[in-house]
Design an enzyme around this catalytic site. Structure first.
Site, PDB file in Angstrom:
ATOM      1  CG  ASP A   9      -1.681   1.263   1.442  1.00 53.89           C
ATOM      2  OD1 ASP A   9      -1.647   2.130   0.546  1.00 53.89           O
ATOM      3  OD2 ASP A   9      -2.338   1.401   2.494  1.00 53.89           O
ATOM      4  CE  LYS A  72      -1.523   7.119  -3.448  1.00 54.62           C
ATOM      5  NZ  LYS A  72      -1.949   6.203  -2.367  1.00 54.62           N
ATOM      6  CG  ASP A 195      -8.994   4.646   1.342  1.00 54.34           C
ATOM      7  OD1 ASP A 195      -8.485   5.364   2.226  1.00 54.34           O
ATOM      8  OD2 ASP A 195      -8.320   4.003   0.524  1.00 54.34           O
TER       9      ASP A 195
HETATM   10  N1  ADP Z   1      -5.095   8.137  15.004  1.00 55.55           N
HETATM   11  C1  ADP Z   1      -5.354   9.012  14.056  1.00 55.55           C
HETATM   12  N2  ADP Z   1      -6.381   9.877  14.184  1.00 55.55           N
HETATM   13  C2  ADP Z   1      -6.650  10.779  13.227  1.00 55.55           C
HETATM   14  N3  ADP Z   1      -5.967  10.906  12.099  1.00 55.55           N
HETATM   15  C3  ADP Z   1      -4.934  10.069  11.906  1.00 55.55           C
HETATM   16  C4  ADP Z   1      -4.587   9.077  12.849  1.00 55.55           C
HETATM   17  N4  ADP Z   1      -3.527   8.399  12.390  1.00 55.55           N
HETATM   18  C5  ADP Z   1      -3.226   8.933  11.186  1.00 55.55           C
HETATM   19  N5  ADP Z   1      -4.061   9.945  10.907  1.00 55.55           N
HETATM   20  C6  ADP Z   1      -4.070  10.788   9.717  1.00 55.55           C
HETATM   21  O1  ADP Z   1      -4.281   9.975   8.617  1.00 55.55           O
HETATM   22  C7  ADP Z   1      -3.669  10.557   7.472  1.00 55.55           C
HETATM   23  C8  ADP Z   1      -2.876   9.506   6.774  1.00 55.55           C
HETATM   24  O2  ADP Z   1      -3.717   8.465   6.513  1.00 55.55           O
HETATM   25  P1  ADP Z   1      -3.246   7.211   5.713  1.00 55.55           P
HETATM   26  O3  ADP Z   1      -4.389   6.293   5.668  1.00 55.55           O
HETATM   27  O4  ADP Z   1      -1.965   6.734   6.231  1.00 55.55           O
HETATM   28  O5  ADP Z   1      -3.085   7.955   4.333  1.00 55.55           O
HETATM   29  P2  ADP Z   1      -2.525   7.543   2.940  1.00 55.55           P
HETATM   30  O6  ADP Z   1      -3.252   6.320   2.551  1.00 55.55           O
HETATM   31  O7  ADP Z   1      -2.908   8.728   2.107  1.00 55.55           O
HETATM   32  O8  ADP Z   1      -1.082   7.384   3.110  1.00 55.55           O
HETATM   33  C9  ADP Z   1      -2.842  11.696   7.923  1.00 55.55           C
HETATM   34  O9  ADP Z   1      -3.537  12.891   7.651  1.00 55.55           O
HETATM   35  C10 ADP Z   1      -2.740  11.431   9.423  1.00 55.55           C
HETATM   36  O10 ADP Z   1      -2.607  12.626  10.144  1.00 55.55           O
HETATM   37 MG    MG Z   2      -4.291   4.752   2.032  1.00 51.22          MG
END
Ligand code: ADP
Ligand code: MG
Lengths: 629, 173
Positions: A9, A72, A195
């Site tokens: 991912d 990305k 998502d």
């Molecule tokens: N426990 C949490 N609560 C709220 N937001 C979170 C938490 N953990 C990660 N994030 C937020 O989730 C986002 C990243 O999500 P993620 O699913 O890893 O994204 P991507 O798939 O785009 O890499 C960031 O904006 C981060 O701040």
């Molecule tokens: Mg993601």
């Protein structure tokens, strides 16, 4: 056992790698720090070394100009696109224009294409996997947001190749999540995958029929995510700071990054606590030489108000997806939440309310996509296939016709793989060649769509336009990647031109990148114990002096920062001399050996420099439905 | 994993484009949505490109080709409007395949004719205008639309179409 194929991912913010070994359970492979996700951040250090991951992310605060995050958002984009302009406004690193109107990132006097940057992250994930399983990995399924267009998919595939991976499939993230949720359970359900990531939002509606995973519709917003929530908090903090101190912290890149880190940490803190206090002891030093600090308390309900419109925007997209699937929320048997921000109570509550049911609790929003990719990867290399993914194309595929219009050939949410052919006539009598322009997007106005590419076709006998016909075949394969072939149906001869449309790297550039392989100079934290690793790479997670503190309000004490709730732990990497090329454990092979044989789908592909915005279309389509809109 | 032989795949790949969508999906012309889906799922298990990754290149290409036509057939038959256009085409011309965009548009077109033309004369001229548009003869299309408007003045649909045509004429210059 050889031939392990991993699932990656490749997230905007965080990446995750997973493996399903010999049809056993699916495992998420953790990095050297024991973390299941690794920040998709690449840090370019002064000594020429490159690091990837959470340590690199911590580097943003010290060295924002040389730390590349959220690549990305830029991959597969044109330099003139709105997304790139937005990124330029917020990114401290230098974003430049490259060939083919592509995007390059300039760090420490070197220019990198986006596929190269993403390849560094992919290589890190590959090496994490190799370190964990003690085997060389050469094959992977890589996920992308469902809403990614062809340019972005192609560029991601290129990134995989640069990272030395044979990309078995480009898989849509929500589809992967549904696969991880429903695999091997013999379900008969309709589910929605919601998502919300760092920078993108995707919703897919799927029907699971035992071993069949049919995507009924997918919709998305490529510029909506958790980072936008951070921006709202950041604005609140910055405005408060301006009001109090009369200095705008946005104008100081270091202060800006500190606020960004604090905003994100506060947001995450609100996933756990009702109220979070943000304290940054040293935001900036004023002209008077005094260090200014920032303190601010934010509650869940304040936060809810700050981001309410963003949350509602996701449901607009959900409305559209349901409508495209011909379903209502009552038809759904399950809601699967994916992405970091879905840990936020305000999101969970809003989602439950919108869908009128509780989301599935047993799905890890950070790992489920990689797990689905691993399941798919395993089934693609093992002969006992037990899941079939029937996915859709997220955007209308269009061809440019006279008058600056773009006619739809394949509508969005059409299942793939699919092929459609159309006959066109040239715009004028005795025209000798035509320019075909292929777009993705929902507008009849060509210019409002994403141009996938254009090519000249002259393999037909010129004559009266009414007598001349050109057959154009459009194919979207199971990766969601587009191929276009033009042919003269009369002569029926080999007058066909096949191109892989791409705004990205030309074949020559790809060759050059593969030869130079700058991504190989990444110092990996994946297997610090490994002997093949250079000794002077020292990784020591430690608290930095710049630590920002975030504490839940009720735990607050004058001197005691309380338990480390939402604490921003900054890891610092001490680096020595640049390391030589990193190879897999126990192997001295060229890590790109597999790269040459990739890309089986397209065979002989020519990636011409296709782009020329000034040129006019000279095709007239079959305009019978023009009056409808 | 599909247990089809290469020969079977090869044979179907050759004729997939020469079967009606009903024949290809092995369903009756009055098939319901649910049964259609079942048929599509079952054939997908056999011919999905992923199902036959271990077969030789030629057979895999065959599967890819079959998959693409299966998808097309499913797309048309599951959508009542596209299916109606397809059934009409089967009856009128006997053509076994239909353009997806055309199937969608031909429905929209018949809708728009019903909406816009209310006298025999105006209908006649509208049809002529539409034919002109198809043939790329914009000036003639404009003339015919103006004629349609004299028989049915104040028809907003005609007016909109006229405006659109004029815009296109402008753009083409
Ligand atoms: N426990 C949490 N609560 C709220 N937001 C979170 C938490 N953990 C990660 N994030 C937020 O989730 C986002 C990243 O999500 P993620 O699913 O890893 O994204 P991507 O798939 O785009 O890499 C960031 O904006 C981060 O701040
Ligand atoms: Mg993601």
């Amino acid at each position: 056992m050889a031939n392990q194929a991993i699932g990656i991912d490749l997230g905007t913010s965080n990446s995750c790698v997973s493996l399903m070994r010999d049809s056993a359970a699916v495992e998420v492979l953790s990095n050297a720090f024991g973390e299941n996700t690794t920040a998709s951040v690449v840090a370019f250090h002064e000594d020429g070394s490159i690091t990837v991951g959470n340590a690199a992310k911590a580097n943003i605060i010290h060295d924002p100009a040389h730390t590349v995050s959220s690549a990305k958002r830029l991959i597969g984009r044109y330099h003139f696109s709105e997304e790139v302009r937005k990124a330029q406004a917020i990114c401290a690193y230098e974003i430049m224009e490259g060939s083919n109107h592509g995007v390059r990132i300039k760090v420490r006097d070197e220019e990198f294409s986006l596929p190269e940057i993403s390849a560094m992250v992919l290589r890190e994930m590959k090496q994490i996997a190799e370190a964990r399983i003690n085997e060389k990995v050469t094959k992977a399924v890589i996920t992308v947001p469902a809403y990614f267009n062809d340019n972005q998919r192609q560029a991601t595939k290129d990134a995989g190749q640069i990272a030395g991976l044979e990309v078995l499939r480009i898989l849509n993230e929500p589809t992967a999540a549904a696969l991880a949720y429903g695999f091997g359970k013999g379900l008969e359900q309709k589910v929605a995958v919601y998502d919300l990531g760092g920078g993108t939002f995707d919703i897919s509606i799927l029907e699971i029929g035992k071993d069949i995973f049919e995507v009924l519709s997918t919709c998305g917003d490529t510029f909506l995510g958790g980072d936008d929530f951070d921006d709202r908090i950041l604005d609140m903090l910055a405005d408060g700071f301006v009001a109090k101190e009369g200095i705008n912290p946005r104008n100081d890149p270091f202060a800006f990054e500190k606020l960004k880190v604090a905003a994100e940490a506060a947001k995450k803190g609100l996933s756990v606590d009702e109220e979070v206090e943000i304290r940054i002891p040293d935001v900036l030093v004023g002209e008077d030489g005094e260090t200014r600090s920032l303190e601010h308390t934010i509650t869940r309900s304040q936060f809810g108000e700050l981001v309410q419109d963003l949350v509602q925007r996701t449901f607009k997209v959900c409305d559209e997806a349901l409508q495209q699937a011909n379903l209502t929320v009552r038809d759904l048997d399950g809601i699967i939440l994916v992405g970091g921000p879905t840990r936020l109570p305000i999101i969970r509550e809003a989602v439950s309310q919108y869908f009128q049911q509780e989301p599935k609790a047993d799905v890890d929003p950070d790992e489920v996509v990689a797990m689905g990719a691993a399941i798919h990867a395993a089934s693609l290399v093992n002969s006992d296939q037990d899941a079939f993914l029937l996915d859709v194309t997220p955007l209308d595929l269009r061809i440019g016709v006279a008058g600056g219009l773009a006619e739809p050939i394949i509508e969005r949410n059409t299942p793939v793989p699919i092929e459609q052919s159309r006959n066109f006539s040239p715009f004028k009598d005795h025209q000798e060649s035509v320019t075909l322009k292929v777009y993705q997007g929902d507008s009849r106005q060509a210019e409002h769509n994403e141009l996938l590419g254009q090519f000249e076709f002259s393999g037909f006998t010129p004559g009266l336009r009414s007598k001349t016909s050109i057959e154009v075949r459009f194919e979207i394969n199971a990766d969601g990647i587009v191929n276009v072939i033009a042919r003269d149906p009369v002569s029926g001869q080999q007058a066909s031109t096949e191109i892989t449309l791409s705004s990205g790297l030309s074949e020559a550039e790809m060759d050059d990148i593969l030869t130079r392989d700058r991504t190989a100079s990444v110092k990996t934290a994946a297997n610090p114990d490994d002997d093949s690793q250079d000794d002077d790479l020292v990784i020591e997670p430690k608290d930095s002096t710049d630590t920002l503190e975030l504490v839940a309000d009720d735990d607050l004490d004058e001197d005691d920062a309380g338990p480390a709730i939402g604490r921003v732990a900054l890891k610092t990497v001490a680096v020595g001399q640049p390391t030589p090329v990193m190879t897999a454990p126990g192997s001295d092979e060229d890590p790109n050996a597999a790269a040459e044989t990739t890309d089986t789908d397209t065979g002989t592909e020519t990636r011409d420099q296709l782009f020329d915005r000034s040129e006019d279309v000279d095709l007239s389509g079959d305009p019978e439905d023009t009056q409808q809109e | 994993m599909s247990d089809l032989s290469e020969l079977e795949i090869d044979a179907l790949a050759k004729i997939a484009g020469e079967l009606s969508y009903y024949q290809l999906l092995q369903v009756e012309p009055d098939v319901s949505g649910g049964d259609l889906k079942k048929a599509y799922y079952s054939l997908s298990r056999s011919y999905h490109p992923d199902a036959n990754r271990n077969l030789p290149e030629k057979a895999r290409e065959g599967c890819h080709r079959i998959s693409k036509v299966l998808t097309e057939a499913y797309c048309v038959l599951r959508d009542p409007r596209k299916r109606k256009a397809y059934d009409a085409q089967l009856e009128e011309t006997g053509d076994l395949r239909i353009q997806l965009a055309e199937a969608a548009a031909s429905h929209a077109k018949s809708e728009s004719v019903r909406r816009t033309g209310s006298t025999p004369q105006s209908k006649q001229f509208l049809l002529k205008a539409e034919e002109d548009v198809r043939n790329g003869n914009l000036p003639s299309a404009v003339q015919n639309l103006q004629m349609a408007l004299t028989f049915e003045p104040g028809n907003t649909g005609f007016n909109e179409m006229l405006e659109e045509l004029r815009k296109r004429q402008q753009a083409d210059k």
